[in-house]
Design a protein around this motif. Structure first.
Motif, PDB file in Angstrom:
ATOM      1  N   PHE A  72       3.385 -13.743 -16.185  1.00 50.04           N
ATOM      2  CA  PHE A  72       4.275 -12.937 -17.015  1.00 50.04           C
ATOM      3  C   PHE A  72       4.348 -11.556 -16.358  1.00 50.04           C
ATOM      4  N   ARG A  73       5.536 -10.981 -16.358  1.00 49.94           N
ATOM      5  CA  ARG A  73       5.744  -9.702 -15.691  1.00 49.94           C
ATOM      6  C   ARG A  73       6.284  -8.662 -16.674  1.00 49.94           C
ATOM      7  N   MET A  74       5.764  -7.429 -16.564  1.00 47.75           N
ATOM      8  CA  MET A  74       6.249  -6.352 -17.425  1.00 47.75           C
ATOM      9  C   MET A  74       6.603  -5.138 -16.555  1.00 47.75           C
ATOM     10  N   PRO A  75       7.758  -4.519 -16.783  1.00 42.37           N
ATOM     11  CA  PRO A  75       8.132  -3.350 -15.988  1.00 42.37           C
ATOM     12  C   PRO A  75       7.107  -2.215 -16.115  1.00 42.37           C
TER      13      PRO A  75
ATOM     14  N   SER B 228       0.831  -1.202   0.000  1.00 39.90           N
ATOM     15  CA  SER B 228       0.000   0.000   0.000  1.00 39.90           C
ATOM     16  C   SER B 228       0.867   1.254   0.000  1.00 39.90           C
ATOM     17  N   GLY B 229       0.610   2.130  -0.956  1.00 43.03           N
ATOM     18  CA  GLY B 229       1.304   3.412  -1.009  1.00 43.03           C
ATOM     19  C   GLY B 229       2.682   3.373  -1.637  1.00 43.03           C
ATOM     20  N   ALA B 230       3.238   2.189  -1.848  1.00 45.29           N
ATOM     21  CA  ALA B 230       4.572   2.076  -2.445  1.00 45.29           C
ATOM     22  C   ALA B 230       4.462   2.079  -3.961  1.00 45.29           C
ATOM     23  N   SER B 231       5.522   2.533  -4.627  1.00 47.83           N
ATOM     24  CA  SER B 231       5.459   2.552  -6.092  1.00 47.83           C
ATOM     25  C   SER B 231       5.456   1.116  -6.614  1.00 47.83           C
ATOM     26  N   ILE B 232       4.676   0.897  -7.645  1.00 49.31           N
ATOM     27  CA  ILE B 232       4.506  -0.443  -8.219  1.00 49.31           C
ATOM     28  C   ILE B 232       5.553  -0.633  -9.311  1.00 49.31           C
ATOM     29  N   ALA B 233       6.363  -1.672  -9.172  1.00 50.10           N
ATOM     30  CA  ALA B 233       7.491  -1.863 -10.091  1.00 50.10           C
ATOM     31  C   ALA B 233       7.104  -2.592 -11.368  1.00 50.10           C
ATOM     32  N   HIS B 234       6.138  -3.502 -11.278  1.00 52.39           N
ATOM     33  CA  HIS B 234       5.788  -4.330 -12.431  1.00 52.39           C
ATOM     34  C   HIS B 234       4.280  -4.551 -12.510  1.00 52.39           C
ATOM     35  N   ALA B 235       3.813  -4.808 -13.721  1.00 52.55           N
ATOM     36  CA  ALA B 235       2.471  -5.364 -13.912  1.00 52.55           C
ATOM     37  C   ALA B 235       2.643  -6.867 -14.075  1.00 52.55           C
ATOM     38  N   TYR B 236       1.724  -7.639 -13.503  1.00 49.62           N
ATOM     39  CA  TYR B 236       1.799  -9.105 -13.568  1.00 49.62           C
ATOM     40  C   TYR B 236       0.561  -9.643 -14.290  1.00 49.62           C
ATOM     41  N   PHE B 237       0.791 -10.532 -15.234  1.00 48.85           N
ATOM     42  CA  PHE B 237      -0.293 -11.228 -15.924  1.00 48.85           C
ATOM     43  C   PHE B 237      -0.246 -12.697 -15.480  1.00 48.85           C
ATOM     44  N   PRO B 238      -1.017 -13.072 -14.452  1.00 51.42           N
ATOM     45  CA  PRO B 238      -0.933 -14.447 -13.931  1.00 51.42           C
ATOM     46  C   PRO B 238      -1.384 -15.476 -14.971  1.00 51.42           C
ATOM     47  N   THR B 239      -0.738 -16.629 -14.936  1.00 45.96           N
ATOM     48  CA  THR B 239      -1.191 -17.759 -15.745  1.00 45.96           C
ATOM     49  C   THR B 239      -1.746 -18.860 -14.829  1.00 45.96           C
ATOM     50  N   THR B 240      -1.015 -19.172 -13.776  1.00 49.03           N
ATOM     51  CA  THR B 240      -1.512 -20.159 -12.805  1.00 49.03           C
ATOM     52  C   THR B 240      -1.567 -19.601 -11.393  1.00 49.03           C
ATOM     53  N   ALA B 241      -0.909 -18.484 -11.134  1.00 44.92           N
ATOM     54  CA  ALA B 241      -0.941 -17.880  -9.789  1.00 44.92           C
ATOM     55  C   ALA B 241      -2.283 -17.185  -9.561  1.00 44.92           C
TER      56      ALA B 241
ATOM     57  N   LEU C 184      -9.962 -10.574  -6.628  1.00 48.61           N
ATOM     58  CA  LEU C 184      -9.095 -11.724  -6.881  1.00 48.61           C
ATOM     59  C   LEU C 184      -8.662 -11.659  -8.345  1.00 48.61           C
ATOM     60  N   VAL C 185      -7.357 -11.791  -8.581  1.00 47.35           N
ATOM     61  CA  VAL C 185      -6.856 -11.708  -9.959  1.00 47.35           C
ATOM     62  C   VAL C 185      -6.116 -12.995 -10.297  1.00 47.35           C
ATOM     63  N   GLY C 186      -6.501 -13.598 -11.398  1.00 40.87           N
ATOM     64  CA  GLY C 186      -5.852 -14.818 -11.866  1.00 40.87           C
ATOM     65  C   GLY C 186      -5.599 -14.724 -13.357  1.00 40.87           C
ATOM     66  N   PRO C 187      -5.711 -15.842 -14.060  1.00 40.24           N
ATOM     67  CA  PRO C 187      -5.363 -15.861 -15.486  1.00 40.24           C
ATOM     68  C   PRO C 187      -6.315 -15.089 -16.390  1.00 40.24           C
ATOM     69  N   GLU C 188      -7.350 -14.469 -15.801  1.00 40.54           N
ATOM     70  CA  GLU C 188      -8.226 -13.622 -16.609  1.00 40.54           C
ATOM     71  C   GLU C 188      -7.741 -12.177 -16.642  1.00 40.54           C
ATOM     72  N   GLY C 189      -6.707 -11.842 -15.856  1.00 46.16           N
ATOM     73  CA  GLY C 189      -6.465 -10.420 -15.679  1.00 46.16           C
ATOM     74  C   GLY C 189      -5.026  -9.993 -15.502  1.00 46.16           C
ATOM     75  N   VAL C 190      -4.871  -8.824 -14.912  1.00 46.56           N
ATOM     76  CA  VAL C 190      -3.548  -8.242 -14.690  1.00 46.56           C
ATOM     77  C   VAL C 190      -3.542  -7.562 -13.320  1.00 46.56           C
ATOM     78  N   VAL C 191      -2.407  -7.708 -12.630  1.00 43.17           N
ATOM     79  CA  VAL C 191      -2.178  -7.008 -11.367  1.00 43.17           C
ATOM     80  C   VAL C 191      -1.301  -5.797 -11.684  1.00 43.17           C
ATOM     81  N   GLY C 192      -1.782  -4.607 -11.294  1.00 40.30           N
ATOM     82  CA  GLY C 192      -1.003  -3.394 -11.594  1.00 40.30           C
ATOM     83  C   GLY C 192      -1.797  -2.395 -12.416  1.00 40.30           C
ATOM     84  N   VAL C 193      -3.124  -2.464 -12.334  1.00 36.29           N
ATOM     85  CA  VAL C 193      -3.998  -1.532 -13.065  1.00 36.29           C
ATOM     86  C   VAL C 193      -3.621  -0.064 -12.795  1.00 36.29           C
ATOM     87  N   PRO C 194      -3.246   0.315 -11.547  1.00 29.65           N
ATOM     88  CA  PRO C 194      -2.916   1.731 -11.308  1.00 29.65           C
ATOM     89  C   PRO C 194      -1.830   2.256 -12.247  1.00 29.65           C
TER      90      PRO C 194
END
Ligand code: ZN
Length: 262
Positions: free
Chosen positions: A127-130, A65-78, A96-106
Motif C-alpha cells: 500500500f502506498r501513501m503520498p 539517495s539524497g532524492a526527495s521521497i514521494a511516497h511511503a510504502y507499506f509492503p504486504t508481500t514485497a 530489510l522491510v516487509g509486511p512488518e513495516g513501512v518504507v519512508g521513515v524519513p
C-alpha cells in the motif's frame, strides 16, 4: 514549510503516482501489513482514502539517495532493502522491510530524503501513501504517531545489529540471519533471491555467498536452485545463526502489535 493540516482530496493524493508501479484497486481489507493491521478503526477508515494498492516489481527503486521521497510504502508481500551505495558503486543492505513495516521513515521523522536508497528485493504488493499525507497523519493522530515511532525504534535496532553482524560474524551466519529475516517476511519457506542479490545485500563477494550457501545446503538447512532458496530446517538455521537474528526479532515483537493470523 509546515505540512498542511488537512489531506488533499483523494484524486489529488493519487495524481502523482510514479508510472513504473502498476496500480491496482485498493483492497477491501488491510490484512498483510502489521502496521496497517494495528491501526484503530477510525484511523484505518481515514487511511483508506489516502492509500493506493500497488504492485512493486523486483529491482524497482522506491527512492534514491539524497532524492526527495514521494511516497511511503507499506509492503504486504514485497520485500524491500534499505541500502547504502558507496562512491565506488558498492552496496550494502542496512535493513530489510516487509509486511512488518513501512518504507519512508524519513518522511515522518522530519526529513524529505535520506542518504540511502530503497530497492525492491523480492517483487510483490504494497500500500502506498503520498509523502504529504503520511506527514499529516503522523501529526494528526497520537495513536499513529506512537505506532510509527515504535516501529522506527525497532528499525534502528535492526540497522545497528546489521552493522554489528557485518563486522563481527562470518558470512555463513550473516546468510542465516538474512534468510531468517527474509522468511519471517514472506509466506512459505522459499525465497526468490539470487546469490548475486545476497552478495550485494551483504556487501561481500559472490564467491563468499556461494561457499556459505553450499555449507548450509550440505548441512541440510537449505536447498538452492536457480534463484530460489528453500529453508528446509528452520530450527537448524536458527541454531547455526549468530545472536543478531534473535535480537532483531525480539525487538520487533516487543515494540509492535502481534501480526494477525494469516
Ligand atoms: Zn550476526
Amino acid at each position: 514549510m509546515l505540512p498542511a493540516r488537512h489531506p488533499p482530496p483523494v484524486d489529488a493524493a493519487r495524481a502523482d503516482a510514479p508510472s513504473r508501479a502498476l496500480v491496482v484497486p485498493l483492497a477491501a481489507n488491510r490484512l498483510g501489513n502489521r502496521l496497517l493491521e494495528a491501526l484503530a478503526p477510525q484511523d484505518w477508515r481515514h487511511w483508506c482514502a489516502l492509500l493506493t494498492h500497488v504492485e512493486l516489481p523486483r529491482r524497482e527503486v522506491l527512492y534514491e539517495s539524497g532524492a526527495s521521497i514521494a511516497h511511503a510504502y507499506f509492503p504486504t508481500t514485497a520485500l524491500v532493502s534499505l541500502e547504502y551505495v558507496t562512491d565506488s558503486g558498492g552496496t550494502a543492505e542496512i535493513a530489510l522491510v516487509g509486511p512488518e513495516g513501512v518504507v519512508g521513515v524519513p518522511l515522518f521523522m522530519g526529513a524529505g530524503s535520506t542518504l540511502g536508497r530503497a530497492v525492491v528485493q523480492i517483487g510483490g504488493h504494497a500500500f502506498r501513501m503520498p509523502a504529504a499525507n503520511i506527514r499529516n497523519e503522523f501529526e494528526r493522530s497520537p495513536a499513529v504517531m506512537h505506532l510509527l515511532l515504535r516501529y522506527t525504534q525497532a528499525l534502528i535496532t535492526h540497522m545497528a545489529q546489521t552493522a554489528v553482524c557485518n563486522r563481527h560474524h562470518p558470512i555463513d551466519q550473516q546468510l542465516c540471519r538474512w534468510l531468517l529475516l527474509g522468511q519471517d517476511r514472506q509466506p512459505g519457506n522459499e525465497l526468490s533471491v539470487t546469490q548475486e542479490q545476497i552478495a550485494q545485500m551483504l556487501g561481500v563477494r559472490r564467491e563468499g555467498v556461494t561457499e556459505a550457501a553450499l555449507a548450509l545446503q550440505a548441512a541440510g538447512l537449505i536447498r538452492y536452485h536457480r534463484g530460489h532458496i528453500a529453508v528446509l530446517d528452520r530450527a537448524g538455521l536458527e541454531r547455526r545463526c549468530c545472536e543478531c537474528y534473535g535480537v532483531v526479532r525480539r525487538e520487533f515483537d516487543r515494540l509492535l502489535p502481534q501480526a494477525a493470523a494469516r
